[in-house]
Design a protein around this motif. Structure first.
Motif, PDB file in Angstrom:
ATOM      1  N   GLY A 113      -4.031   6.597  -2.636  1.00 23.79           N
ATOM      2  CA  GLY A 113      -2.965   6.825  -2.047  1.00 23.79           C
ATOM      3  C   GLY A 113      -1.557   7.308  -2.705  1.00 23.79           C
ATOM      4  O   GLY A 113      -1.804   7.286  -4.085  1.00 23.79           O
ATOM      5  N   VAL A 114      -0.682   7.979  -2.042  1.00 26.95           N
ATOM      6  CA  VAL A 114       0.415   8.629  -2.413  1.00 26.95           C
ATOM      7  C   VAL A 114       1.392   7.146  -3.311  1.00 26.95           C
ATOM      8  O   VAL A 114       1.789   6.370  -2.307  1.00 26.95           O
ATOM      9  CB  VAL A 114       1.041   9.331  -1.556  1.00 26.95           C
ATOM     10  CG1 VAL A 114       2.630   9.694  -2.264  1.00 26.95           C
ATOM     11  CG2 VAL A 114       0.251  10.500  -1.204  1.00 26.95           C
ATOM     12  N   THR A 115       1.437   7.136  -4.426  1.00 28.68           N
ATOM     13  CA  THR A 115       2.172   6.089  -5.079  1.00 28.68           C
ATOM     14  C   THR A 115       3.574   6.316  -4.971  1.00 28.68           C
ATOM     15  O   THR A 115       4.076   7.315  -4.861  1.00 28.68           O
ATOM     16  CB  THR A 115       1.811   5.449  -6.147  1.00 28.68           C
ATOM     17  OG1 THR A 115       2.269   4.311  -6.837  1.00 28.68           O
ATOM     18  CG2 THR A 115       1.943   6.758  -7.125  1.00 28.68           C
ATOM     19  N   ALA A 116       4.528   5.154  -5.044  1.00 26.85           N
ATOM     20  CA  ALA A 116       5.962   5.433  -4.757  1.00 26.85           C
ATOM     21  C   ALA A 116       6.465   6.368  -5.933  1.00 26.85           C
ATOM     22  O   ALA A 116       7.533   7.317  -5.122  1.00 26.85           O
ATOM     23  CB  ALA A 116       6.630   4.162  -4.931  1.00 26.85           C
ATOM     24  N   MET A 117       6.125   6.414  -6.956  1.00 22.09           N
ATOM     25  CA  MET A 117       6.569   7.293  -8.001  1.00 22.09           C
ATOM     26  C   MET A 117       6.560   8.762  -7.796  1.00 22.09           C
ATOM     27  O   MET A 117       7.272   9.456  -7.876  1.00 22.09           O
ATOM     28  CB  MET A 117       6.296   6.872  -9.410  1.00 22.09           C
ATOM     29  CG  MET A 117       4.768   7.339  -9.529  1.00 22.09           C
ATOM     30  SD  MET A 117       4.655   6.857 -11.497  1.00 22.09           S
ATOM     31  CE  MET A 117       2.809   7.232 -11.558  1.00 22.09           C
ATOM     32  N   LEU A 118       5.221   8.952  -6.922  1.00 16.88           N
ATOM     33  CA  LEU A 118       5.210  10.466  -6.696  1.00 16.88           C
ATOM     34  C   LEU A 118       6.014  10.640  -5.587  1.00 16.88           C
ATOM     35  O   LEU A 118       6.393  11.965  -5.427  1.00 16.88           O
ATOM     36  CB  LEU A 118       3.531  10.578  -6.397  1.00 16.88           C
ATOM     37  CG  LEU A 118       2.403  10.304  -7.515  1.00 16.88           C
ATOM     38  CD1 LEU A 118       1.178  10.534  -7.011  1.00 16.88           C
ATOM     39  CD2 LEU A 118       3.052  11.123  -8.766  1.00 16.88           C
ATOM     40  N   ALA A 119       6.066   9.897  -4.492  1.00 15.77           N
ATOM     41  CA  ALA A 119       7.017  10.124  -3.275  1.00 15.77           C
ATOM     42  C   ALA A 119       8.457  10.414  -3.676  1.00 15.77           C
ATOM     43  O   ALA A 119       9.116  11.391  -3.635  1.00 15.77           O
ATOM     44  CB  ALA A 119       6.952   9.100  -2.252  1.00 15.77           C
ATOM     45  N   VAL A 120       8.950   9.702  -4.795  1.00 16.14           N
ATOM     46  CA  VAL A 120      10.342   9.710  -5.324  1.00 16.14           C
ATOM     47  C   VAL A 120      10.478  10.942  -6.121  1.00 16.14           C
ATOM     48  O   VAL A 120      11.189  11.874  -6.010  1.00 16.14           O
ATOM     49  CB  VAL A 120      10.823   8.397  -6.157  1.00 16.14           C
ATOM     50  CG1 VAL A 120      12.062   8.670  -6.724  1.00 16.14           C
ATOM     51  CG2 VAL A 120      10.664   7.047  -5.159  1.00 16.14           C
ATOM     52  N   ALA A 121       9.438  11.276  -6.766  1.00 10.59           N
ATOM     53  CA  ALA A 121       9.651  12.331  -7.716  1.00 10.59           C
ATOM     54  C   ALA A 121       9.633  13.655  -7.041  1.00 10.59           C
ATOM     55  O   ALA A 121      10.230  14.712  -7.182  1.00 10.59           O
ATOM     56  CB  ALA A 121       8.287  12.513  -8.750  1.00 10.59           C
ATOM     57  N   ALA A 122       8.836  13.807  -6.038  1.00 12.09           N
ATOM     58  CA  ALA A 122       8.758  14.817  -5.021  1.00 12.09           C
ATOM     59  C   ALA A 122      10.216  15.040  -4.389  1.00 12.09           C
ATOM     60  O   ALA A 122      10.785  16.277  -4.031  1.00 12.09           O
ATOM     61  CB  ALA A 122       7.628  14.742  -3.889  1.00 12.09           C
ATOM     62  N   LYS A 123      10.839  14.119  -3.979  1.00 12.25           N
ATOM     63  CA  LYS A 123      12.033  14.133  -3.354  1.00 12.25           C
ATOM     64  C   LYS A 123      12.932  14.665  -4.112  1.00 12.25           C
ATOM     65  O   LYS A 123      14.110  15.549  -3.720  1.00 12.25           O
ATOM     66  CB  LYS A 123      12.702  12.804  -2.847  1.00 12.25           C
ATOM     67  CG  LYS A 123      11.745  12.413  -1.591  1.00 12.25           C
ATOM     68  CD  LYS A 123      12.287  13.129  -0.311  1.00 12.25           C
ATOM     69  CE  LYS A 123      11.316  12.641   0.938  1.00 12.25           C
ATOM     70  NZ  LYS A 123      11.861  13.393   2.444  1.00 12.25           N
ATOM     71  N   ALA A 124      12.940  14.362  -5.499  1.00  9.42           N
ATOM     72  CA  ALA A 124      14.033  14.567  -6.592  1.00  9.42           C
ATOM     73  C   ALA A 124      13.786  15.929  -7.104  1.00  9.42           C
ATOM     74  O   ALA A 124      14.687  16.745  -7.510  1.00  9.42           O
ATOM     75  CB  ALA A 124      14.057  13.595  -7.529  1.00  9.42           C
ATOM     76  N   GLY A 125      12.674  16.574  -7.134  1.00  5.77           N
ATOM     77  CA  GLY A 125      12.315  17.866  -7.691  1.00  5.77           C
ATOM     78  C   GLY A 125      10.917  17.848  -8.700  1.00  5.77           C
ATOM     79  O   GLY A 125       9.850  17.591  -8.044  1.00  5.77           O
TER      80      GLY A 125
END
Length: 253
Positions: A113-125
């Motif tokens: 699944g999409v782990t939290a660090m990937l979701a946060v990273a995508a939001k930040a750049g």
């Protein structure tokens, strides 16, 4: 008679970030084991049964799920994010290694699944655009002294770091200690991203320099990404900055 056990990651919480493979695994299962908030994300059919438990009961949850699967059940163990990142896949594997021989005969699969660090990273750049590591700041399963050693090693090696389990009621001061450790090894200008509930309605994103990073900016729903000396900030008028780590590094060891 051996059954099937699937460990599923539901992503960080946004419905669109649950993979089709995970949804198919949910449709096929009959018994569901997981932490209460994760099971609450599912819309189960009348014939599907949920077995909810607290967040510190991972091993007993895995053992209960394996017991039903070994009896022929179609079992799904549910995690948030990716089940292999500080989540239930490791607990299931540990239970199999130390459990009865019949558990090794179970048809086991792990659905990413999409782990939290990937979701946060995508939001930040793209803060994870170069080498990075993930560290859990919880000392429930390892000593805090080991966490500090890993923080120092990662900082000195130039890794971007993603922090899971940054704070809790039982550990209110450890994040402050972690930032103090990093400030002794990294410049205060290094960007720190606090990403709370990325992709959900209560999402909150904030970027501060390491010199201003503080524990009161995080809770257990927060994933923190600490940049390296290479990580850059692109300021934009009226919009959040873009944070990214260049694909190449000029830093020498």
């Amino acid at each position: 008679m051996s059954g099937r056990l699937t460990v599923v990651g539901l992503g960080p919480g946004k419905k669109g970030q649950i993979t089709p493979e995970a949804l198919e695994a949910v449709r096929e299962a009959e018994d569901f084991f997981g932490y209460i908030p994760y099971l609450d994300r599912l819309s189960l059919a009348p014939h599907q049964r949920r077995h909810a438990s607290d967040n510190r009961e991972e091993l007993s949850r895995a053992e209960a799920a394996l017991t039903i699967a070994a009896a022929g059940g179609k079992v799904c163990v549910v995690s948030g994010g990716d089940p292999g990142v500080f989540a239930m896949a490791a607990a299931v594997c540990e239970a199999i290694e130390n459990g009865p021989a019949e558990w090794r005969e179970i048809d086991l699969s792990v659905v990413p699944g999409v782990t939290a660090m990937l979701a946060v990273a995508a939001k930040a750049g793209a803060p994870l655009g170069h080498d990075f590591c993930a560290i859990s700041l919880s000392d429930n399963l390892k000593p805090w002294s080991l966490i500090e050693k890993r923080l120092i090693a990662a900082a000195e090696a130039g890794f971007v770091m993603a922090f899971y389990n940054p704070v809790s009621k039982a550990r209110p001061h450890q994040l402050t200690t972690a930032f103090d450790v990093l400030r002794a090894h990294l410049p205060g200008t290094v960007p720190v991203i606090f990403g709370r509930a990325a992709g959900r309605a209560d999402e909150r994103m904030r970027v501060v320099p390491l010199s201003d990073a503080a524990s009161d900016l995080a809770d257990m729903a927060t994933c923190i990404i600490v940049g390296s000396v290479e990580t850059r900030l692109i300021e934009r008028d009226g919009q959040p900055p873009i944070v990214y780590s260049p694909r190449s590094s000029k830093r020498e060891s």
